[in-house]
Design an enzyme around this catalytic site. Structure first.
Site, PDB file in Angstrom:
ATOM      1  N   GLY A 169       0.744  -1.260   0.000  1.00  0.00           N
ATOM      2  CA  GLY A 169       0.000   0.000   0.000  1.00  0.00           C
ATOM      3  C   GLY A 169       0.769   1.303   0.000  1.00  0.00           C
ATOM      4  O   GLY A 169       0.173   2.344  -0.225  1.00  0.00           O
ATOM      5  N   GLY A 171       3.051   2.508  -2.096  1.00  0.00           N
ATOM      6  CA  GLY A 171       3.579   2.970  -3.385  1.00  0.00           C
ATOM      7  C   GLY A 171       2.904   4.248  -3.879  1.00  0.00           C
ATOM      8  O   GLY A 171       1.727   4.495  -3.618  1.00  0.00           O
ATOM      9  N   CYS A 174       0.012   3.425  -6.053  1.00  0.00           N
ATOM     10  CA  CYS A 174      -0.764   2.302  -5.538  1.00  0.00           C
ATOM     11  C   CYS A 174      -2.087   2.816  -4.977  1.00  0.00           C
ATOM     12  O   CYS A 174      -2.114   3.858  -4.328  1.00  0.00           O
ATOM     13  CB  CYS A 174       0.069   1.666  -4.437  1.00  0.00           C
ATOM     14  SG  CYS A 174      -0.822   0.514  -3.435  1.00  0.00           S
TER      15      CYS A 174
HETATM   16  P1  5GP Z   1       7.105   4.012  -5.136  1.00  0.00           P
HETATM   17  O1  5GP Z   1       8.584   3.967  -5.009  1.00  0.00           O
HETATM   18  O2  5GP Z   1       6.668   4.564  -6.450  1.00  0.00           O
HETATM   19  O3  5GP Z   1       6.439   4.683  -3.970  1.00  0.00           O
HETATM   20  O4  5GP Z   1       6.595   2.508  -5.054  1.00  0.00           O
HETATM   21  C1  5GP Z   1       7.004   1.517  -5.964  1.00  0.00           C
HETATM   22  C2  5GP Z   1       6.318   0.208  -5.597  1.00  0.00           C
HETATM   23  O5  5GP Z   1       4.879   0.349  -5.721  1.00  0.00           O
HETATM   24  C3  5GP Z   1       6.621  -0.959  -6.495  1.00  0.00           C
HETATM   25  O6  5GP Z   1       7.874  -1.525  -6.257  1.00  0.00           O
HETATM   26  C4  5GP Z   1       5.467  -1.893  -6.203  1.00  0.00           C
HETATM   27  O7  5GP Z   1       5.674  -2.645  -5.040  1.00  0.00           O
HETATM   28  C5  5GP Z   1       4.323  -0.935  -5.935  1.00  0.00           C
HETATM   29  N1  5GP Z   1       3.411  -0.848  -7.088  1.00  0.00           N
HETATM   30  C6  5GP Z   1       3.730  -0.615  -8.381  1.00  0.00           C
HETATM   31  N2  5GP Z   1       2.620  -0.552  -9.160  1.00  0.00           N
HETATM   32  C7  5GP Z   1       1.580  -0.777  -8.327  1.00  0.00           C
HETATM   33  C8  5GP Z   1       0.176  -0.868  -8.535  1.00  0.00           C
HETATM   34  O8  5GP Z   1      -0.360  -0.666  -9.630  1.00  0.00           O
HETATM   35  N3  5GP Z   1      -0.592  -1.142  -7.437  1.00  0.00           N
HETATM   36  C9  5GP Z   1      -0.034  -1.344  -6.203  1.00  0.00           C
HETATM   37  N4  5GP Z   1      -0.855  -1.654  -5.189  1.00  0.00           N
HETATM   38  N5  5GP Z   1       1.283  -1.229  -5.971  1.00  0.00           N
HETATM   39  C10 5GP Z   1       2.076  -0.971  -7.018  1.00  0.00           C
END
Ligand code: 5GP
Length: 330
Positions: A169, A171, A174
């Protein structure tokens, strides 16, 4: 129903207290780490930051620049099926996530890590998949996730994971928390899962939720062995996608955009990710230098001459009114 009253924290809920230090320059700080993995028994040395395995940032061009700094790339899954040669398979600083058969085959020739990742790492089916992969690849360094609690971290390790991927959650693209109400504040998840993993001699990746280098510092300080970033690498020349009016698209791997691109819509699964526009930021090189400089500086503030000792040197303080404390009044 049970209610856990204990407060769980996100990166933005804490700061790190400065401490006396004998260090005079951030140049003295060593960011490279060497990890030896529980099951594969392999050793890895580098700077333990990883690009997320997302279409936009898990690209060959990103791999080229991350490798220069000894950072790890997790290629977007579709490269496993096509254009795999655009990544140098033999390199250490790569972690391939994908289906069991594909990554098990790859493990025969690649010296990098392999991994299984699903949005919900709590199912028996997933634990069985990790066991199966370990049976097929006894010598591979295997990452598995995602989970957010100590019990499941231990279960995945005992099933054969060397490294557990932590984060449900947090991300930037996300929408799981909004759509389902499920999640766990990321700083607490990292602290609790790292403790569980380290007790067994295994490692964790803090995955998602870092919006600046200070958050990456907090993840390492909380005990993360690796930190995975997606949004912080978006918007660069090395990303997939076009620059239009000064912005680039960045989308979640469970978003409509990803489902459209890979043609994997189905009736019962809605999207749990979104598409955003991020400001175009030029070369990833500059961003990476900036991140590494932020971590080095943090280490000098707490007297850690190596990234390895940052966690031991850390005292977190809880803060309120965080947004203003960190980013100033807007
Ligand atoms: P960020 O660094 O952008 O905050 O988070 C990256 C992470 O978000 C990714 O490694 C993956 O675990 C998660 N993530 C990527 N795409 C999605 C998505 O469409 N839905 C969700 N729930 N998580 C995602």
């Amino acid at each position: 129903m049970l209610l856990n009253e204990e407060i769980k924290l996100d990166y933005s809920d804490v700061l790190i207290r400065p401490k006396r230090s004998t260090m005079s320059s951030r140049g003295e700080v060593k960011l490279e780490r060497t990890h030896r993995f529980l099951w594969s028994k392999k050793k890895w040395t580098g700077i333990p930051i990883m690009s997320a395995n997302m279409d936009t940032v898990g690209t060959p061009a990103m791999h080229k620049v991350l490798s220069k700094y000894k950072l790890i790339t997790c290629p977007a899954r579709h490269y496993l099926k096509e254009n795999i040669d655009k990544f140098n398979k033999g390199e250490n600083n790569i972690c391939w996530f994908g289906g069991i058969e594909d990554i098990a085959n790859l493990a025969k020739t690649s010296t990098g890590f392999i991994g299984l990742d699903v949005a919900n790492g709590y199912t028996i089916r997933f634990v069985d998949a990790v066991k199966k992969l370990r049976d097929k690849c006894p010598d591979a360094t295997i990452a598995a996730g995602n989970v957010v609690t100590a019990d499941m971290t231990q279960e995945l390790i005992l099933a054969g994971a060397d490294i557990v991927k932590v984060g449900i959650g947090p991300g930037s693209v996300c929408t799981t928390r909004i759509k389902t109400g499920i999640g766990y504040p990321q700083l607490s998840a990292v602290i609790e899962c790292a403790d569980a993993a380290h007790g067994l001699g295994a490692h964790i990746i803090a995955d998602g939720g870092c919006v600046n280098s200070g958050d990456i510092v907090k993840a390492f300080a909380a005990g993360a062995d690796f930190v995975m970033i997606g949004g912080m690498l978006a918007g660069h020349d090395e990303c997939e996608g076009e620059v239009e009016n000064g912005v680039m698209k960045f989308y979640g791997m469970a978003s409509e955009s990803a489902m459209d691109k890979h043609n994997n819509h189905n009736d019962y699964r809605g999207s749990e990710g979104k598409t955003v526009e991020v400001t175009y930021r030029g070369k990833a090189d500059d961003t990476i230098k900036d991140i590494l400089s932020g971590i080095r500086s943090a280490c000098t503030y707490v007297g850690a001459n190596r990234l390895k000792t940052l966690s031991k040197c850390t005292t977190f303080v809880r803060v309120n009114n965080t947004h203003n404390t960190i980013y100033g009044n807007e």
